[in-house]
Design a protein around this motif. Structure first.
Motif, mmCIF file in Angstrom:
data_model
loop_
_atom_site.group_PDB
_atom_site.id
_atom_site.type_symbol
_atom_site.label_atom_id
_atom_site.label_comp_id
_atom_site.label_asym_id
_atom_site.label_seq_id
_atom_site.Cartn_x
_atom_site.Cartn_y
_atom_site.Cartn_z
ATOM 1 N N MET A 1 0.840 -1.195 0.000
ATOM 2 C CA MET A 1 0.000 0.000 0.000
ATOM 3 C C MET A 1 0.878 1.249 0.000
ATOM 4 O O MET A 1 1.744 1.407 0.852
ATOM 5 C CB MET A 1 -0.898 0.007 1.249
ATOM 6 N N LEU A 2 0.687 2.129 -0.934
ATOM 7 C CA LEU A 2 1.422 3.382 -1.005
ATOM 8 C C LEU A 2 0.891 4.330 0.060
ATOM 9 O O LEU A 2 -0.303 4.549 0.168
ATOM 10 C CB LEU A 2 1.262 4.016 -2.383
ATOM 11 N N ILE A 3 1.777 4.888 0.886
ATOM 12 C CA ILE A 3 1.324 5.734 1.987
ATOM 13 C C ILE A 3 1.860 7.156 1.901
ATOM 14 O O ILE A 3 1.612 7.959 2.777
ATOM 15 C CB ILE A 3 1.737 5.136 3.345
ATOM 16 N N GLU A 4 2.580 7.454 0.841
ATOM 17 C CA GLU A 4 3.240 8.751 0.755
ATOM 18 C C GLU A 4 2.262 9.908 0.881
ATOM 19 O O GLU A 4 2.532 10.922 1.530
ATOM 20 C CB GLU A 4 4.001 8.850 -0.562
ATOM 21 N N ASN A 5 1.091 9.770 0.296
ATOM 22 C CA ASN A 5 0.139 10.878 0.304
ATOM 23 C C ASN A 5 -0.930 10.737 1.376
ATOM 24 O O ASN A 5 -1.652 11.680 1.669
ATOM 25 C CB ASN A 5 -0.539 10.992 -1.067
ATOM 26 N N ASP A 6 -1.040 9.522 1.953
ATOM 27 C CA ASP A 6 -2.118 9.275 2.894
ATOM 28 C C ASP A 6 -1.652 9.246 4.347
ATOM 29 O O ASP A 6 -2.469 9.248 5.263
ATOM 30 C CB ASP A 6 -2.796 7.926 2.580
ATOM 31 N N LEU A 7 -0.345 9.188 4.579
ATOM 32 C CA LEU A 7 0.170 9.048 5.924
ATOM 33 C C LEU A 7 -0.047 10.330 6.715
ATOM 34 O O LEU A 7 0.307 11.417 6.279
ATOM 35 C CB LEU A 7 1.660 8.724 5.880
ATOM 36 N N ALA A 8 -0.651 10.208 7.906
ATOM 37 C CA ALA A 8 -0.865 11.379 8.757
ATOM 38 C C ALA A 8 0.485 11.888 9.250
ATOM 39 O O ALA A 8 1.363 11.106 9.593
ATOM 40 C CB ALA A 8 -1.746 10.997 9.947
ATOM 41 N N PRO A 9 0.672 13.217 9.295
ATOM 42 C CA PRO A 9 1.950 13.760 9.733
ATOM 43 C C PRO A 9 2.237 13.413 11.193
ATOM 44 O O PRO A 9 1.339 13.447 12.041
ATOM 45 C CB PRO A 9 1.772 15.271 9.536
ATOM 46 N N ILE B 1 6.649 5.746 -0.864
ATOM 47 C CA ILE B 1 6.839 5.167 0.462
ATOM 48 C C ILE B 1 5.702 4.181 0.680
ATOM 49 O O ILE B 1 4.531 4.512 0.485
ATOM 50 C CB ILE B 1 6.825 6.250 1.558
ATOM 51 N N PHE B 2 6.033 2.968 1.097
ATOM 52 C CA PHE B 2 5.053 1.891 1.199
ATOM 53 C C PHE B 2 5.022 1.310 2.601
ATOM 54 O O PHE B 2 5.958 1.466 3.381
ATOM 55 C CB PHE B 2 5.381 0.783 0.189
ATOM 56 N N THR B 3 3.934 0.630 2.912
ATOM 57 C CA THR B 3 3.796 -0.074 4.188
ATOM 58 C C THR B 3 4.300 -1.503 4.028
ATOM 59 O O THR B 3 4.419 -2.016 2.908
ATOM 60 C CB THR B 3 2.324 -0.124 4.626
ATOM 61 N N PRO B 4 4.577 -2.196 5.154
ATOM 62 C CA PRO B 4 4.974 -3.606 5.079
ATOM 63 C C PRO B 4 3.884 -4.495 4.482
ATOM 64 O O PRO B 4 4.170 -5.612 4.032
ATOM 65 C CB PRO B 4 5.240 -3.973 6.541
ATOM 66 N N GLU B 5 2.631 -3.994 4.488
ATOM 67 C CA GLU B 5 1.532 -4.788 3.924
ATOM 68 C C GLU B 5 1.478 -4.695 2.401
ATOM 69 O O GLU B 5 0.655 -5.358 1.759
ATOM 70 C CB GLU B 5 0.193 -4.314 4.498
ATOM 71 N N SER B 6 2.349 -3.895 1.817
ATOM 72 C CA SER B 6 2.364 -3.764 0.360
ATOM 73 C C SER B 6 2.677 -5.110 -0.283
ATOM 74 O O SER B 6 3.441 -5.912 0.247
ATOM 75 C CB SER B 6 3.429 -2.747 -0.063
#
Length: 270
Positions: free
Chosen positions: A1-9, A232-237
């Protein structure tokens, strides 16, 4: 899962922050505008194909190369990593793939090589006690600290190299291909060690081609391609997502295999 744009600061500040790091070797651009944050107590994986810029980035952080442009911040302060010694002073330690161990020396001698405790003579007893204490804290499977490194397994050698870097009390440790050429049991041993290092509150950067190992220990996976950030990705990618980011091709052997298995499953259900 791509998190670059969705990750909370995050509200805490990163230990290490790279902003717009570029590195040119003559007319060749090895890195272009690289951004990277590393927080205390997390494992960040750097992945990418050969020539993606991973080694160049690690050498910049180790003080071997200096960036052509960009900024490096450590604990909120702008710093210059102009020598390997300066990187160590700031608390950035690197375990390169060759490990740089002396096979004819025992574990204690390798741990303290260049940092021997001495007054008028070497304090062998204190060094041995510190070696045992550290290895026990890491739950390392080393039969004896007086064992020559030449007789240790690949996983045990990696453990010695990591333990040696921890003796300098770093805040960030970088591991270059820590599980390369290791068997299943030895790989599991090293991955467990990485988790224990994270539990000590250190920031950990690992460089690896093994996606399964990366997903097993990483909190975030940073993909480099041709010297640039590519997500930037999560381990669940999935392997499909990571391979697509690494290669730039959405159609590849992994995606075709996933599609084929999905089709077979659908046909079997009908």
């Amino acid at each position: 899962m791509l998190i670059e744009n969705d990750l909370a600061p995050r509200t805490d500040k990163p230990l290490l922050k790279l902003s717009k790091i570029s590195k040119n070797f003559g007319a060749v651009s090895a890195l272009t505008d690289i951004d990277l944050d590393v927080y205390a107590g997390e494992v960040v994986a750097l992945v990418g194909d050969n020539g993606a810029g991973k080694s160049t980035l690690v050498k910049i952080l180790a003080g071997v190369h200096q960036p052509t442009s960009g900024m490096v911040e450590f604990e909120g302060e702008l710093i210059s990593l102009d020598t390997p010694g300066k990187a160590l002073e700031y608390g950035i330690s690197t375990v390169f793939q060759d490990l740089a161990l002396c096979e004819n020396l025992d574990v204690v001698a390798n741990l303290f090589l260049g940092h021997e405790l001495s007054a008028w003579q070497l304090d062998e007893v204190t060094m041995e006690v510190r070696a045992w204490t550290l290895l026990k804290e890491l739950a390392a499977r080393i039969p004896s600290v007086r064992e020559p490194v030449a007789s240790l397994s690949g996983g045990q050698r990696q453990t010695v190299a990591i333990a040696r870097s921890l003796l300098l009390n770093p805040k960030i440790i970088m591991l270059d291909e820590p599980t390369a050429a290791l068997g299943v049991a030895q790989t599991a041993e090293v991955l467990n060690l990485i988790e224990r290092v994270r539990e000590r509150g250190l920031g950990v950067i690992i460089i690896s081609h093994n996606m399964e190992d990366v997903r097993a220990v990483a909190d975030r996976i940073v993909v480099l391609r041709l010297g640039r950030n590519k997500g930037i990705f999560t381990p669940e990618s999935t392997n499909q997502e990571l391979v697509a980011a690494i290669t730039g091709a959405t159609e590849n052997s992994v995606s075709r295999r996933v599609e084929r298995k999905t089709t077979e499953h659908t046909l079997g259900a009908n």
